[in-house]
Scaffold this motif. Structure first.
Motif, PDB file in Angstrom:
ATOM      1  N   GLU A 162     -69.648 -48.639 -45.308  1.00  0.00           N
ATOM      2  CA  GLU A 162     -69.315 -49.140 -44.069  1.00  0.00           C
ATOM      3  C   GLU A 162     -68.145 -48.292 -43.443  1.00  0.00           C
ATOM      4  OE1 GLU A 162     -68.329 -53.089 -45.416  1.00  0.00           O
ATOM      5  OE2 GLU A 162     -70.347 -53.718 -46.134  1.00  0.00           O
ATOM      6  N   ASP A 163     -67.175 -48.982 -42.887  1.00  0.00           N
ATOM      7  CA  ASP A 163     -66.170 -47.928 -42.325  1.00  0.00           C
ATOM      8  C   ASP A 163     -65.668 -47.155 -43.389  1.00  0.00           C
ATOM      9  OD1 ASP A 163     -66.538 -49.151 -39.870  1.00  0.00           O
ATOM     10  OD2 ASP A 163     -65.021 -50.567 -39.838  1.00  0.00           O
ATOM     11  N   GLY A 164     -65.740 -47.238 -44.488  1.00  0.00           N
ATOM     12  CA  GLY A 164     -65.014 -46.479 -45.419  1.00  0.00           C
ATOM     13  C   GLY A 164     -65.548 -44.844 -45.373  1.00  0.00           C
ATOM     14  N   VAL A 165     -66.887 -44.767 -44.843  1.00  0.00           N
ATOM     15  CA  VAL A 165     -67.191 -43.287 -44.414  1.00  0.00           C
ATOM     16  C   VAL A 165     -66.446 -42.453 -43.610  1.00  0.00           C
ATOM     17  CG1 VAL A 165     -69.688 -44.117 -44.901  1.00  0.00           C
ATOM     18  CG2 VAL A 165     -68.786 -44.030 -42.635  1.00  0.00           C
ATOM     19  N   TYR A 166     -65.666 -43.120 -42.824  1.00  0.00           N
ATOM     20  CA  TYR A 166     -64.379 -42.223 -42.186  1.00  0.00           C
ATOM     21  C   TYR A 166     -63.787 -41.356 -42.924  1.00  0.00           C
ATOM     22  CZ  TYR A 166     -65.795 -44.914 -37.866  1.00  0.00           C
ATOM     23  OH  TYR A 166     -66.551 -45.528 -36.845  1.00  0.00           O
ATOM     24  N   ALA A 167     -63.554 -41.900 -44.152  1.00  0.00           N
ATOM     25  CA  ALA A 167     -62.782 -40.987 -45.098  1.00  0.00           C
ATOM     26  C   ALA A 167     -63.366 -39.592 -45.417  1.00  0.00           C
ATOM     27  CB  ALA A 167     -62.587 -41.714 -46.232  1.00  0.00           C
ATOM     28  N   VAL A 168     -64.892 -39.582 -45.335  1.00  0.00           N
ATOM     29  CA  VAL A 168     -65.600 -38.334 -46.058  1.00  0.00           C
ATOM     30  C   VAL A 168     -65.651 -37.468 -44.608  1.00  0.00           C
ATOM     31  CG1 VAL A 168     -66.220 -39.331 -48.044  1.00  0.00           C
ATOM     32  CG2 VAL A 168     -67.727 -39.471 -45.940  1.00  0.00           C
ATOM     33  N   GLN A 169     -65.568 -37.972 -43.503  1.00  0.00           N
ATOM     34  CA  GLN A 169     -65.958 -37.079 -42.181  1.00  0.00           C
ATOM     35  C   GLN A 169     -65.111 -35.875 -42.504  1.00  0.00           C
ATOM     36  OE1 GLN A 169     -64.706 -38.478 -38.507  1.00  0.00           O
ATOM     37  NE2 GLN A 169     -66.365 -37.307 -37.411  1.00  0.00           N
ATOM     38  N   ALA A 170     -65.922 -34.544 -42.238  1.00  0.00           N
ATOM     39  CA  ALA A 170     -65.489 -33.428 -42.491  1.00  0.00           C
ATOM     40  C   ALA A 170     -64.177 -33.054 -41.457  1.00  0.00           C
ATOM     41  CB  ALA A 170     -66.368 -32.345 -42.104  1.00  0.00           C
ATOM     42  N   GLY A 171     -63.184 -32.268 -42.024  1.00  0.00           N
ATOM     43  CA  GLY A 171     -62.082 -31.902 -41.057  1.00  0.00           C
ATOM     44  C   GLY A 171     -60.942 -33.099 -40.590  1.00  0.00           C
ATOM     45  N   ASN A 172     -60.996 -34.061 -41.210  1.00  0.00           N
ATOM     46  CA  ASN A 172     -59.994 -35.091 -40.902  1.00  0.00           C
ATOM     47  C   ASN A 172     -58.888 -35.050 -41.974  1.00  0.00           C
ATOM     48  OD1 ASN A 172     -60.302 -36.738 -43.168  1.00  0.00           O
ATOM     49  ND2 ASN A 172     -62.094 -38.252 -42.119  1.00  0.00           N
ATOM     50  N   ARG A 173     -57.676 -35.917 -41.565  1.00  0.00           N
ATOM     51  CA  ARG A 173     -56.628 -35.953 -42.575  1.00  0.00           C
ATOM     52  C   ARG A 173     -56.921 -36.200 -43.756  1.00  0.00           C
ATOM     53  NH1 ARG A 173     -52.421 -40.557 -40.755  1.00  0.00           N
ATOM     54  NH2 ARG A 173     -53.932 -42.296 -41.496  1.00  0.00           N
ATOM     55  N   PHE A 174     -57.810 -36.807 -44.051  1.00  0.00           N
ATOM     56  CA  PHE A 174     -58.361 -37.158 -45.654  1.00  0.00           C
ATOM     57  C   PHE A 174     -59.196 -36.189 -46.264  1.00  0.00           C
ATOM     58  CE2 PHE A 174     -57.378 -41.005 -43.065  1.00  0.00           C
ATOM     59  CZ  PHE A 174     -56.323 -41.484 -43.927  1.00  0.00           C
ATOM     60  N   SER A 175     -59.598 -35.231 -45.603  1.00  0.00           N
ATOM     61  CA  SER A 175     -60.485 -34.141 -46.102  1.00  0.00           C
ATOM     62  C   SER A 175     -59.816 -33.571 -47.766  1.00  0.00           C
ATOM     63  CB  SER A 175     -60.595 -33.134 -45.201  1.00  0.00           C
ATOM     64  OG  SER A 175     -61.431 -33.623 -44.325  1.00  0.00           O
ATOM     65  N   GLU A 176     -58.548 -33.451 -47.593  1.00  0.00           N
ATOM     66  CA  GLU A 176     -57.869 -32.650 -48.919  1.00  0.00           C
ATOM     67  C   GLU A 176     -57.979 -33.740 -49.976  1.00  0.00           C
ATOM     68  OE1 GLU A 176     -56.979 -29.510 -49.346  1.00  0.00           O
ATOM     69  OE2 GLU A 176     -57.846 -29.215 -47.385  1.00  0.00           O
ATOM     70  N   THR A 177     -57.729 -34.864 -49.710  1.00  0.00           N
ATOM     71  CA  THR A 177     -57.826 -36.104 -50.497  1.00  0.00           C
ATOM     72  C   THR A 177     -59.241 -36.113 -51.090  1.00  0.00           C
ATOM     73  OG1 THR A 177     -56.241 -37.466 -49.370  1.00  0.00           O
ATOM     74  CG2 THR A 177     -57.340 -38.579 -51.022  1.00  0.00           C
ATOM     75  N   ILE A 178     -60.244 -36.269 -50.322  1.00  0.00           N
ATOM     76  CA  ILE A 178     -61.665 -36.029 -50.801  1.00  0.00           C
ATOM     77  C   ILE A 178     -61.902 -34.904 -51.372  1.00  0.00           C
ATOM     78  CG2 ILE A 178     -63.965 -36.327 -50.107  1.00  0.00           C
ATOM     79  CD1 ILE A 178     -62.246 -38.935 -49.692  1.00  0.00           C
ATOM     80  N   LEU A 179     -61.447 -33.470 -51.246  1.00  0.00           N
ATOM     81  CA  LEU A 179     -61.641 -32.599 -51.931  1.00  0.00           C
ATOM     82  C   LEU A 179     -60.950 -32.638 -53.502  1.00  0.00           C
ATOM     83  CD1 LEU A 179     -61.155 -29.803 -49.347  1.00  0.00           C
ATOM     84  CD2 LEU A 179     -63.765 -30.332 -50.409  1.00  0.00           C
ATOM     85  N   SER A 180     -59.717 -33.067 -53.446  1.00  0.00           N
ATOM     86  CA  SER A 180     -59.233 -33.268 -54.843  1.00  0.00           C
ATOM     87  C   SER A 180     -59.899 -34.417 -55.393  1.00  0.00           C
ATOM     88  CB  SER A 180     -57.772 -33.788 -54.630  1.00  0.00           C
ATOM     89  OG  SER A 180     -57.075 -34.172 -55.531  1.00  0.00           O
ATOM     90  N   LEU A 181     -60.530 -35.406 -54.976  1.00  0.00           N
ATOM     91  CA  LEU A 181     -61.154 -36.184 -55.742  1.00  0.00           C
ATOM     92  C   LEU A 181     -62.628 -35.668 -56.378  1.00  0.00           C
ATOM     93  CD1 LEU A 181     -61.680 -39.356 -56.623  1.00  0.00           C
ATOM     94  CD2 LEU A 181     -62.696 -39.551 -54.238  1.00  0.00           C
ATOM     95  N   LEU A 182     -63.388 -34.896 -55.660  1.00  0.00           N
ATOM     96  CA  LEU A 182     -64.408 -34.099 -55.913  1.00  0.00           C
ATOM     97  C   LEU A 182     -64.169 -33.045 -57.090  1.00  0.00           C
ATOM     98  CD1 LEU A 182     -65.998 -33.384 -52.298  1.00  0.00           C
ATOM     99  CD2 LEU A 182     -66.996 -34.647 -54.248  1.00  0.00           C
ATOM    100  N   ASP A 183     -62.897 -32.744 -57.341  1.00  0.00           N
ATOM    101  CA  ASP A 183     -62.710 -31.886 -58.490  1.00  0.00           C
ATOM    102  C   ASP A 183     -63.001 -32.646 -59.786  1.00  0.00           C
ATOM    103  OD1 ASP A 183     -61.723 -29.689 -57.089  1.00  0.00           O
ATOM    104  OD2 ASP A 183     -59.788 -30.259 -57.311  1.00  0.00           O
ATOM    105  N   LYS A 184     -63.012 -33.970 -59.816  1.00  0.00           N
ATOM    106  CA  LYS A 184     -63.174 -34.821 -61.084  1.00  0.00           C
ATOM    107  C   LYS A 184     -64.401 -35.802 -60.926  1.00  0.00           C
ATOM    108  CE  LYS A 184     -58.526 -33.878 -62.547  1.00  0.00           C
ATOM    109  NZ  LYS A 184     -57.135 -34.520 -62.804  1.00  0.00           N
TER     110      LYS A 184
END
Length: 97
Positions: free
Chosen positions: A32-54
């Motif tokens: 749903e609207d949660g997908v906005y978090a994974v859009q490339a290049g937004n302010r949450f990209s670093e958070t998602i990349l950190s999450l992807l580490d584990k």
């Protein structure tokens, strides 16, 4: 445990709260609207990349398409409804609404 996040991180802190409880290896599905978090290049990209580490991170493809999101953060897997069902069958869901 499968964590599902369906609200936009631009509107509330649901994602940030959920991230405090997610354990290494737990899959996370944005829908749903949660997908906005994974859009490339937004302010949450670093958070998602950190999450992807584990953790494996997924986004529901029909929701990405419905919101015009064509590019997601590297490492995020797109899943269709069948993939969503597979994740729920493999892991106990924990919804963050």
């Amino acid at each position: 445990m499968l964590y599902t996040i369906n609200t936009s991180p631009f509107e509330n802190s649901t994602m940030e709260t959920a991230l405090r409880f997610i354990q290494p290896g737990d899959p996370v599905l944005f829908l749903e609207d949660g997908v906005y978090a994974v859009q490339a290049g937004n302010r949450f990209s670093e958070t998602i990349l950190s999450l992807l580490d584990k953790n494996p991170v997924y986004a529901l493809t029909p929701d990405l398409e419905a919101r015009g999101i064509g590019s997601v953060t590297d490492g995020v897997f797109g899943v269709d409804y069948g993939g969503f069902v597979d994740l729920v069958e493999e892991h106990q869901p924990n919804s963050w609404l």
